[in-house]
Design a protein around this motif. Structure first.
Motif, PDB file in Angstrom:
ATOM      1  N   VAL A   1       9.601   2.924  -1.635  1.00 60.56           N
ATOM      2  CA  VAL A   1       9.166   1.801  -0.801  1.00 60.56           C
ATOM      3  C   VAL A   1       8.912   0.574  -1.665  1.00 60.56           C
ATOM      4  O   VAL A   1       9.312  -0.554  -1.323  1.00 60.56           O
ATOM      5  CB  VAL A   1       7.904   2.179   0.007  1.00 60.56           C
ATOM      6  N   ALA A   2       8.280   0.763  -2.814  1.00 56.83           N
ATOM      7  CA  ALA A   2       8.026  -0.358  -3.728  1.00 56.83           C
ATOM      8  C   ALA A   2       9.329  -0.948  -4.235  1.00 56.83           C
ATOM      9  O   ALA A   2       9.448  -2.172  -4.417  1.00 56.83           O
ATOM     10  CB  ALA A   2       7.152   0.108  -4.882  1.00 56.83           C
ATOM     11  N   ARG A   3      10.344  -0.098  -4.461  1.00 59.18           N
ATOM     12  CA  ARG A   3      11.629  -0.601  -4.956  1.00 59.18           C
ATOM     13  C   ARG A   3      12.354  -1.404  -3.886  1.00 59.18           C
ATOM     14  O   ARG A   3      12.922  -2.470  -4.171  1.00 59.18           O
ATOM     15  CB  ARG A   3      12.493   0.573  -5.410  1.00 59.18           C
ATOM     16  N   GLN A   4      12.348  -0.894  -2.643  1.00 56.42           N
ATOM     17  CA  GLN A   4      13.069  -1.590  -1.584  1.00 56.42           C
ATOM     18  C   GLN A   4      12.354  -2.858  -1.116  1.00 56.42           C
ATOM     19  O   GLN A   4      12.991  -3.782  -0.594  1.00 56.42           O
ATOM     20  CB  GLN A   4      13.272  -0.652  -0.374  1.00 56.42           C
TER      21      GLN A   4
ATOM     22  N   ILE B   1       8.277  12.453   0.053  1.00 59.83           N
ATOM     23  CA  ILE B   1       6.983  11.937   0.510  1.00 59.83           C
ATOM     24  C   ILE B   1       5.935  13.020   0.303  1.00 59.83           C
ATOM     25  O   ILE B   1       6.075  14.146   0.793  1.00 59.83           O
ATOM     26  CB  ILE B   1       7.028  11.534   1.995  1.00 59.83           C
ATOM     27  N   ASP B   2       4.903  12.671  -0.410  1.00 57.49           N
ATOM     28  CA  ASP B   2       3.768  13.566  -0.615  1.00 57.49           C
ATOM     29  C   ASP B   2       2.817  13.402   0.578  1.00 57.49           C
ATOM     30  O   ASP B   2       2.117  12.401   0.695  1.00 57.49           O
ATOM     31  CB  ASP B   2       3.056  13.231  -1.930  1.00 57.49           C
ATOM     32  N   THR B   3       2.820  14.381   1.460  1.00 59.16           N
ATOM     33  CA  THR B   3       2.015  14.252   2.691  1.00 59.16           C
ATOM     34  C   THR B   3       0.522  14.179   2.402  1.00 59.16           C
ATOM     35  O   THR B   3      -0.233  13.582   3.183  1.00 59.16           O
ATOM     36  CB  THR B   3       2.293  15.429   3.643  1.00 59.16           C
ATOM     37  N   ASP B   4       0.071  14.779   1.298  1.00 56.38           N
ATOM     38  CA  ASP B   4      -1.358  14.697   0.968  1.00 56.38           C
ATOM     39  C   ASP B   4      -1.777  13.257   0.702  1.00 56.38           C
ATOM     40  O   ASP B   4      -2.848  12.820   1.128  1.00 56.38           O
ATOM     41  CB  ASP B   4      -1.669  15.558  -0.252  1.00 56.38           C
TER      42      ASP B   4
ATOM     43  N   ALA C   1       0.832  -1.205   0.000  1.00 57.51           N
ATOM     44  CA  ALA C   1       0.000   0.000   0.000  1.00 57.51           C
ATOM     45  C   ALA C   1       0.864   1.251   0.000  1.00 57.51           C
ATOM     46  O   ALA C   1       0.582   2.225  -0.719  1.00 57.51           O
ATOM     47  CB  ALA C   1      -0.926  -0.009   1.215  1.00 57.51           C
ATOM     48  N   LEU C   2       1.953   1.253   0.799  1.00 57.60           N
ATOM     49  CA  LEU C   2       2.838   2.419   0.826  1.00 57.60           C
ATOM     50  C   LEU C   2       3.570   2.589  -0.502  1.00 57.60           C
ATOM     51  O   LEU C   2       3.833   3.706  -0.949  1.00 57.60           O
ATOM     52  CB  LEU C   2       3.849   2.291   1.964  1.00 57.60           C
ATOM     53  N   GLY C   3       3.907   1.451  -1.143  1.00 60.83           N
ATOM     54  CA  GLY C   3       4.626   1.518  -2.415  1.00 60.83           C
ATOM     55  C   GLY C   3       3.840   2.182  -3.510  1.00 60.83           C
ATOM     56  O   GLY C   3       4.423   2.740  -4.456  1.00 60.83           O
ATOM     57  N   GLN C   4       2.519   2.155  -3.419  1.00 57.06           N
ATOM     58  CA  GLN C   4       1.694   2.852  -4.406  1.00 57.06           C
ATOM     59  C   GLN C   4       1.764   4.368  -4.233  1.00 57.06           C
ATOM     60  O   GLN C   4       1.457   5.120  -5.159  1.00 57.06           O
ATOM     61  CB  GLN C   4       0.245   2.377  -4.292  1.00 57.06           C
ATOM     62  N   LEU C   5       2.157   4.796  -3.041  1.00 57.26           N
ATOM     63  CA  LEU C   5       2.266   6.232  -2.751  1.00 57.26           C
ATOM     64  C   LEU C   5       3.705   6.716  -2.797  1.00 57.26           C
ATOM     65  O   LEU C   5       3.967   7.878  -3.150  1.00 57.26           O
ATOM     66  CB  LEU C   5       1.672   6.534  -1.364  1.00 57.26           C
TER      67      LEU C   5
ATOM     68  N   VAL D   1      -4.152  10.380   3.392  1.00 58.85           N
ATOM     69  CA  VAL D   1      -5.302   9.506   3.144  1.00 58.85           C
ATOM     70  C   VAL D   1      -5.099   8.163   3.831  1.00 58.85           C
ATOM     71  O   VAL D   1      -6.009   7.622   4.466  1.00 58.85           O
ATOM     72  CB  VAL D   1      -5.508   9.319   1.626  1.00 58.85           C
ATOM     73  N   LEU D   2      -3.886   7.623   3.720  1.00 54.87           N
ATOM     74  CA  LEU D   2      -3.591   6.347   4.368  1.00 54.87           C
ATOM     75  C   LEU D   2      -3.640   6.467   5.891  1.00 54.87           C
ATOM     76  O   LEU D   2      -4.160   5.587   6.579  1.00 54.87           O
ATOM     77  CB  LEU D   2      -2.221   5.845   3.922  1.00 54.87           C
TER      78      LEU D   2
END
Length: 459
Positions: A305-308, A398-401, A297-301, A405-406
């Motif tokens: 995170v998705a790479r690691q 990191i896009d805080t917006d 879920a974090l990797g989509q934002l 949502v998460l």
């Protein structure tokens, strides 16, 4: 215990000894409605207290003294009135009807005797900070007795002497019985001494700080509340200010009105903060529609995170409060401000945790207060949006917006559940053993809270 409980309600909120620590202000005001209530429930213990023993009546039969046994069969108190006396305490005015049996000859003699009692009880503060009640004056008044059995077998002269004997004994013993009842009350008030638990390692203790203020309308008590963590008192960063409860607050006709100052709330939340009970860990799950707290879920934002973490891994939010919560009391509105530091960690393949990023968070909450039995409890709900600021990042920008949502999904409800569970435990208000508040109402004012309540005794 039963004897003390009836009149014990008179001073139900007097607290135990003072301690030289922080002194959050609390004011307890006992009002006329409480005395009316006690006037009703106090009849039974007073009746039992007046059931005294009368010694044998000795009369001459020729040159021989004839002993006559006298027994009180019943004491009925149809009327008991309690009222405040300014600068003194409480006045007791009671009417009692005594039914007596005199064992004389073959036919016992039955007597009824109306008695009036007038007693003043002084309410003071002992040197150790405990309440003490004492009878300052007491008088017994007698009406005309009447016989309902065996009167014909007794001479009028003998009856006169018998009644003088009974009245002389009762005149001494009844006031002594009232005094003993009050002494029992002092023992009952001793149950206030000690620590009331707030949590597993924390307690609260109340104490009188000066003599009670007594008017014809009620008794007001200035009380200190000291909270303890691991046996050490919680001390506010600044000296607590003197709290004065305004007149005519709360519900008209309530038995008791309690004023709780801002300092008490500050101390309570400082205790929770120092105890670390406000901290929590929020753990994600891989297969959950309601808890998408994982690296997928974090990797989509956050692409890094998705790479690691090409394979989904659970994510943990470590929520820690760096500062004590701030409670604000405004008219009809209580709020709570939390400023937690949230570290976001992911479980690595070697079972270690890797820090992804951290957030400074500001949460404003509405605070609703209630009383259950003897405890002040609270529930919260989020006011407005949660404020997020990135404190550090190991995964780039990191896009805080988007993170917001998460966080609304995975952070807000667990925080509320945890906080409401803590506040639901409650903090004990001043009380006696087996005494509860009945139909309490809570009012929020500028800088203080008022509890107006009735009183319930449960054995």
């Amino acid at each position: 215990m039963a004897r003390a409980c009836g009149l014990g309600l008179l001073l139900l909120l007097l607290p135990p000894p003072a301690l030289g620590a922080s002194m959050p202000g609390t004011v307890v005001r006992l009002q006329k409605a409480a005395l009316r209530h006690v006037s009703e429930i106090g009849k039974a213990p007073l009746q039992r207290a007046l059931q005294v023993t009368i010694p044998y009546f000795l009369s001459h039969s020729g040159e021989v003294l004839q002993p006559t046994r006298i027994q009180i069969l019943n004491v009925h108190v149809p009327h008991l009135h309690l009222g405040f006396i300014a600068d003194l305490g409480v006045r007791l005015l009671a009417a009692a009807n005594f039914t007596l049996k005199v064992f004389r000859g073959a036919e016992p003699l039955g007597l009824t005797l109306p008695v009036g009692l007038l007693a003043d009880a002084r309410v003071a503060r002992a040197s150790i900070g405990t309440p003490v009640v004492s009878i300052s004056s007491c008088y017994a008044f007698f009406g005309n007795s009447s016989t309902f059995q065996g009167a014909k077998s007794a001479s009028p002269a003998w009856l006169v002497l018998l009644q003088k004997h009974i009245k002389a004994v009762l005149r001494n013993k009844l006031c002594l019985s009232v005094s003993n009842l009050v002494q029992g009350l002092n023992v009952h008030l001793g149950t206030l001494i000690g620590l009331n638990p707030v949590g597993p390692e924390s307690q609260i203790r109340y104490s009188m700080v000066n003599a009670p203020r007594i008017t014809d309308d009620g008794i007001s008590l200035d009380i200190n509340a000291v909270l303890f963590l691991l046996g050490k008192p919680i001390v506010l960063p600044v000296n607590a200010t003197l709290f004065v409860l305004p007149q005519h607050v709360g519900t008209q006709g309530a038995m008791v009105t309690i004023g709780l100052s801002q300092d008490l709330f500050d101390s309570a939340f400082l205790l929770l903060h120092k105890a670390g009970t406000l901290n929590l860990d929020i753990t994600g799950q891989l297969q959950s529609d309601t808890n998408p707290l994982n690296t997928s879920a974090l990797g989509q934002l956050i692409p890094e995170v998705a790479r690691q973490f090409p394979e989904p891994m659970p994510v943990v939010l470590k929520v820690r409060l760096g500062a004590s919560p701030v409670a604000t009391l405004r008219t009809s509105n209580a709020t709570l401000r939390l400023q937690p530091f949230v570290e976001v960690l992911a479980a690595a393949s070697n079972s270690a945790c890797q820090s992804l990023f951290s957030l400074d968070v500001v949460v404003n909450l509405s605070l609703q207060l209630s009383v259950s039995k003897v405890k002040l409890q609270g529930t919260t709900s989020v006011l407005g949006d949660i404020q997020l600021t990135v404190a550090s990042s190991n995964v780039g920008f990191i896009d805080t917006d988007q993170v917001h949502v998460l966080m609304d999904t995975v952070f807000e409800q667990p925080l509320l559940d945890h906080l409401n569970a803590l506040l639901g435990i409650g903090i004990a208000l001043p009380n006696l053993v087996n005494l509860h508040y009945g139909t309490p109402e809570v009012f929020v004012h500028e800088g203080y809270v008022v509890v107006s309540s009735g009183l319930l005794y449960q054995s």
